[in-house]
Motif scaffolding. Structure first.
Motif, PDB file in Angstrom:
ATOM      1  N   VAL A  26      -3.723  20.897  12.902  1.00 54.36           N
ATOM      2  CA  VAL A  26      -4.649  21.781  13.601  1.00 54.36           C
ATOM      3  C   VAL A  26      -5.929  20.982  13.807  1.00 54.36           C
ATOM      4  CG1 VAL A  26      -5.944  23.939  13.528  1.00 54.36           C
ATOM      5  CG2 VAL A  26      -3.656  23.826  12.525  1.00 54.36           C
ATOM      6  N   ILE A  27      -6.355  20.863  15.064  1.00 55.21           N
ATOM      7  CA  ILE A  27      -7.465  19.977  15.417  1.00 55.21           C
ATOM      8  C   ILE A  27      -8.591  20.791  16.063  1.00 55.21           C
ATOM      9  CG2 ILE A  27      -8.134  17.969  16.796  1.00 55.21           C
ATOM     10  CD1 ILE A  27      -5.020  17.377  16.892  1.00 55.21           C
ATOM     11  N   ARG A  28      -9.815  20.576  15.628  1.00 54.90           N
ATOM     12  CA  ARG A  28     -10.987  21.185  16.266  1.00 54.90           C
ATOM     13  C   ARG A  28     -11.534  20.222  17.316  1.00 54.90           C
ATOM     14  NH1 ARG A  28     -15.119  23.335  11.894  1.00 54.90           N
ATOM     15  NH2 ARG A  28     -15.953  24.320  13.770  1.00 54.90           N
ATOM     16  N   TYR A  29     -12.026  20.781  18.412  1.00 57.54           N
ATOM     17  CA  TYR A  29     -12.580  19.970  19.502  1.00 57.54           C
ATOM     18  C   TYR A  29     -13.537  20.835  20.309  1.00 57.54           C
ATOM     19  CZ  TYR A  29      -9.582  22.540  22.707  1.00 57.54           C
ATOM     20  OH  TYR A  29      -9.012  23.542  23.444  1.00 57.54           O
ATOM     21  N   PHE A  30     -14.264  20.234  21.227  1.00 59.75           N
ATOM     22  CA  PHE A  30     -15.178  20.990  22.075  1.00 59.75           C
ATOM     23  C   PHE A  30     -14.427  21.523  23.293  1.00 59.75           C
ATOM     24  CE2 PHE A  30     -18.317  18.153  19.934  1.00 59.75           C
ATOM     25  CZ  PHE A  30     -19.069  19.155  19.340  1.00 59.75           C
ATOM     26  N   LEU A  31     -14.622  22.821  23.584  1.00 62.42           N
ATOM     27  CA  LEU A  31     -13.992  23.433  24.750  1.00 62.42           C
ATOM     28  C   LEU A  31     -14.318  22.645  26.012  1.00 62.42           C
ATOM     29  CD1 LEU A  31     -14.580  27.249  24.096  1.00 62.42           C
ATOM     30  CD2 LEU A  31     -12.402  26.022  24.062  1.00 62.42           C
ATOM     31  N   GLY A  32     -13.332  22.545  26.893  1.00 63.38           N
ATOM     32  CA  GLY A  32     -13.522  21.830  28.153  1.00 63.38           C
ATOM     33  C   GLY A  32     -13.081  20.381  28.096  1.00 63.38           C
ATOM     34  N   GLU A  33     -12.700  19.896  26.915  1.00 63.42           N
ATOM     35  CA  GLU A  33     -12.300  18.494  26.774  1.00 63.42           C
ATOM     36  C   GLU A  33     -10.798  18.366  26.508  1.00 63.42           C
ATOM     37  OE1 GLU A  33     -14.842  16.344  24.053  1.00 63.42           O
ATOM     38  OE2 GLU A  33     -16.254  16.049  25.707  1.00 63.42           O
ATOM     39  N   GLU A  34     -10.035  19.349  26.954  1.00 62.69           N
ATOM     40  CA  GLU A  34      -8.603  19.361  26.651  1.00 62.69           C
ATOM     41  C   GLU A  34      -7.876  18.099  27.110  1.00 62.69           C
ATOM     42  OE1 GLU A  34      -9.892  23.579  26.342  1.00 62.69           O
ATOM     43  OE2 GLU A  34     -10.305  21.906  27.693  1.00 62.69           O
ATOM     44  N   GLU A  35      -8.156  17.631  28.306  1.00 64.66           N
ATOM     45  CA  GLU A  35      -7.442  16.456  28.819  1.00 64.66           C
ATOM     46  C   GLU A  35      -7.755  15.211  27.998  1.00 64.66           C
ATOM     47  OE1 GLU A  35      -4.997  16.293  31.049  1.00 64.66           O
ATOM     48  OE2 GLU A  35      -5.143  18.482  31.033  1.00 64.66           O
ATOM     49  N   LYS A  36      -9.010  15.049  27.608  1.00 58.82           N
ATOM     50  CA  LYS A  36      -9.379  13.916  26.756  1.00 58.82           C
ATOM     51  C   LYS A  36      -8.727  14.041  25.382  1.00 58.82           C
ATOM     52  CE  LYS A  36     -13.923  12.943  28.796  1.00 58.82           C
ATOM     53  NZ  LYS A  36     -15.378  12.859  28.510  1.00 58.82           N
ATOM     54  N   VAL A  37      -8.725  15.267  24.843  1.00 55.10           N
ATOM     55  CA  VAL A  37      -8.112  15.499  23.531  1.00 55.10           C
ATOM     56  C   VAL A  37      -6.613  15.221  23.592  1.00 55.10           C
ATOM     57  CG1 VAL A  37      -7.567  17.251  21.789  1.00 55.10           C
ATOM     58  CG2 VAL A  37      -9.867  17.128  22.769  1.00 55.10           C
ATOM     59  N   LYS A  38      -5.984  15.637  24.683  1.00 52.41           N
ATOM     60  CA  LYS A  38      -4.555  15.382  24.856  1.00 52.41           C
ATOM     61  C   LYS A  38      -4.253  13.884  24.791  1.00 52.41           C
ATOM     62  CE  LYS A  38      -2.694  17.656  28.205  1.00 52.41           C
ATOM     63  NZ  LYS A  38      -2.232  18.007  29.580  1.00 52.41           N
ATOM     64  N   GLU A  39      -5.102  13.087  25.422  1.00 50.85           N
ATOM     65  CA  GLU A  39      -4.913  11.638  25.388  1.00 50.85           C
ATOM     66  C   GLU A  39      -5.110  11.103  23.971  1.00 50.85           C
ATOM     67  OE1 GLU A  39      -4.307   7.637  26.411  1.00 50.85           O
ATOM     68  OE2 GLU A  39      -3.657   9.553  27.266  1.00 50.85           O
ATOM     69  N   SER A  40      -6.088  11.653  23.245  1.00 50.56           N
ATOM     70  CA  SER A  40      -6.290  11.227  21.853  1.00 50.56           C
ATOM     71  C   SER A  40      -5.084  11.567  20.987  1.00 50.56           C
ATOM     72  CB  SER A  40      -7.545  11.885  21.272  1.00 50.56           C
ATOM     73  OG  SER A  40      -8.709  11.208  21.674  1.00 50.56           O
ATOM     74  N   VAL A  41      -4.507  12.744  21.203  1.00 48.98           N
ATOM     75  CA  VAL A  41      -3.315  13.136  20.452  1.00 48.98           C
ATOM     76  C   VAL A  41      -2.150  12.210  20.793  1.00 48.98           C
ATOM     77  CG1 VAL A  41      -1.585  14.958  20.172  1.00 48.98           C
ATOM     78  CG2 VAL A  41      -4.012  15.534  20.160  1.00 48.98           C
ATOM     79  N   ARG A  42      -2.005  11.890  22.076  1.00 47.59           N
ATOM     80  CA  ARG A  42      -0.937  10.984  22.492  1.00 47.59           C
ATOM     81  C   ARG A  42      -1.074   9.640  21.796  1.00 47.59           C
ATOM     82  NH1 ARG A  42       0.299   6.849  25.289  1.00 47.59           N
ATOM     83  NH2 ARG A  42      -1.894   6.444  25.815  1.00 47.59           N
ATOM     84  N   VAL A  43      -2.301   9.106  21.770  1.00 47.31           N
ATOM     85  CA  VAL A  43      -2.535   7.813  21.120  1.00 47.31           C
ATOM     86  C   VAL A  43      -2.299   7.917  19.614  1.00 47.31           C
ATOM     87  CG1 VAL A  43      -4.328   6.124  20.548  1.00 47.31           C
ATOM     88  CG2 VAL A  43      -4.133   6.992  22.881  1.00 47.31           C
ATOM     89  N   ALA A  44      -2.754   9.003  19.007  1.00 47.64           N
ATOM     90  CA  ALA A  44      -2.658   9.160  17.547  1.00 47.64           C
ATOM     91  C   ALA A  44      -1.213   9.181  17.073  1.00 47.64           C
ATOM     92  CB  ALA A  44      -3.376  10.436  17.117  1.00 47.64           C
ATOM     93  N   PHE A  45      -0.341   9.833  17.820  1.00 45.70           N
ATOM     94  CA  PHE A  45       1.056   9.964  17.400  1.00 45.70           C
ATOM     95  C   PHE A  45       1.969   8.885  17.998  1.00 45.70           C
ATOM     96  CE2 PHE A  45      -0.374  14.170  16.177  1.00 45.70           C
ATOM     97  CZ  PHE A  45       0.385  14.443  15.055  1.00 45.70           C
ATOM     98  N   ASP A  46       1.382   7.932  18.699  1.00 41.21           N
ATOM     99  CA  ASP A  46       2.174   6.845  19.279  1.00 41.21           C
ATOM    100  C   ASP A  46       2.467   5.821  18.181  1.00 41.21           C
ATOM    101  OD1 ASP A  46       3.460   5.028  20.845  1.00 41.21           O
ATOM    102  OD2 ASP A  46       1.744   4.553  22.129  1.00 41.21           O
ATOM    103  N   ILE A  47       3.444   6.158  17.348  1.00 37.94           N
ATOM    104  CA  ILE A  47       3.803   5.331  16.187  1.00 37.94           C
ATOM    105  C   ILE A  47       5.315   5.086  16.243  1.00 37.94           C
ATOM    106  CG2 ILE A  47       3.742   5.127  13.672  1.00 37.94           C
ATOM    107  CD1 ILE A  47       1.532   7.323  13.744  1.00 37.94           C
ATOM    108  N   PRO A  48       5.750   3.966  16.799  1.00 29.94           N
ATOM    109  CA  PRO A  48       7.194   3.711  16.922  1.00 29.94           C
ATOM    110  C   PRO A  48       7.856   3.541  15.554  1.00 29.94           C
ATOM    111  CG  PRO A  48       5.907   2.263  18.354  1.00 29.94           C
ATOM    112  CD  PRO A  48       4.944   2.907  17.414  1.00 29.94           C
ATOM    113  N   LEU A  49       9.092   4.022  15.455  1.00 22.91           N
ATOM    114  CA  LEU A  49       9.931   3.794  14.284  1.00 22.91           C
ATOM    115  C   LEU A  49      10.949   2.728  14.648  1.00 22.91           C
ATOM    116  CD1 LEU A  49      10.603   7.519  13.296  1.00 22.91           C
ATOM    117  CD2 LEU A  49       8.796   6.015  12.449  1.00 22.91           C
ATOM    118  N   GLN A  50      11.098   1.747  13.807  1.00 19.86           N
ATOM    119  CA  GLN A  50      11.977   0.618  14.095  1.00 19.86           C
ATOM    120  C   GLN A  50      13.089   0.527  13.064  1.00 19.86           C
ATOM    121  OE1 GLN A  50      11.183  -1.412  16.828  1.00 19.86           O
ATOM    122  NE2 GLN A  50      13.184  -2.400  16.628  1.00 19.86           N
TER     123      GLN A  50
END
Length: 239
Positions: free
Chosen positions: A185-209
């Motif tokens: 569960v992440i807190r953020y400032f309203l209106g920044e959804e697209e930027k937050v979405k990109e941060s979430v994408r980067v945060a969970f971009d962890i390949p398993l090998q």
């Protein structure tokens, strides 16, 4: 499927086939009357798939699904004959735990199994590598999001010192407020959804090998004023 290197199952998943629905359809096609009488549905098929992945025998499956034992026996044989890598995975895990009393996750975390060796311990061992890694990925993503939020909070100071490029300035403030084990569960400032979405994408971009196989787990993201009011839910996939 990833841990087992089960090629047929991986190809079906890559093709977008919903394995639980496929398994329900296979069972219904073979035993239509038994399926109807037992009220066997998608959720029960999903439970059966998990049981088959983690070493449950036909008798237990029959109790859980209310299907006759001979149907559950057919399901058991059909699944393992179609995807033989799953049983090979269980055999490998059994031998590893027998000899070392431990397993190591895809991300390098080690677990020691101290309980008496038996069916219950083996069921836990079969489930642990694939179940635990979701929690590990969540913790790693939490740290990445936290430090991106720290970066955003100090952006003016860092800009003045010429420490930031233009891309870094676009990082939004985020605060991971709750770890739910398989999500955040992440807190953020309203209106920044697209930027937050990109941060979430980067945060969970962890390949398993694993050997020559690499996957990155997709992430579901949604918005709301609190945890129980999620809307605009979408899945972030990695290529």
């Amino acid at each position: 499927a990833f841990d087992a290197g089960e090629e047929k199952l991986l190809k079906m998943l890559d093709a977008g086939i919903k394995i639980h629905q496929w398994f329900l359809e296979q069972t219904t096609g073979k035993f239509p009357e038994e399926v109807k009488k037992a009220g066997y549905n998608y959720e029960k098929a999903k439970q059966n798939i998990h049981s088959l992945d983690y070493g449950v025998e036909p008798g237990k499956m029959s109790q859980e699904s209310k299907l006759p034992l001979y149907v559950s026996q057919w399901q058991y044989n059909f699944f393992h004959e179609t995807f033989p890598g799953i049983r090979r995975r269980m055999y490998r895990i059994q031998k590893t735990v027998e000899s070392t009393r431990s397993l190591t996750s895809f991300l390098g975390r080690k677990k020691i199994f101290l309980a008496p060796f038996g069916r219950e311990l083996l069921n836990q061992a079969y489930a642990w590598p694939s179940q635990s890694v979701i929690g590990e990925l969540t913790i790693l993503a939490l740290n990445k999001l936290y430090w991106r939020g720290v970066l955003a909070r100090n952006v003016e100071t860092l800009q003045a010192q010429n420490f930031l490029n233009s891309a870094a300035v676009q990082v939004p403030w985020t605060f991971p407020a709750l770890n739910t084990h398989d999500g955040l569960v992440i807190r953020y400032f309203l209106g920044e959804e697209e930027k937050v979405k990109e941060s979430v994408r980067v945060a969970f971009d962890i390949p398993l090998q694993k050997k020559d196989l690499s996957i990155t787990i997709p992430v579901e993201i949604g918005w709301g004023m609190h945890f129980n009011e999620m809307h605009d839910v979408e899945v972030i996939r990695y290529v």
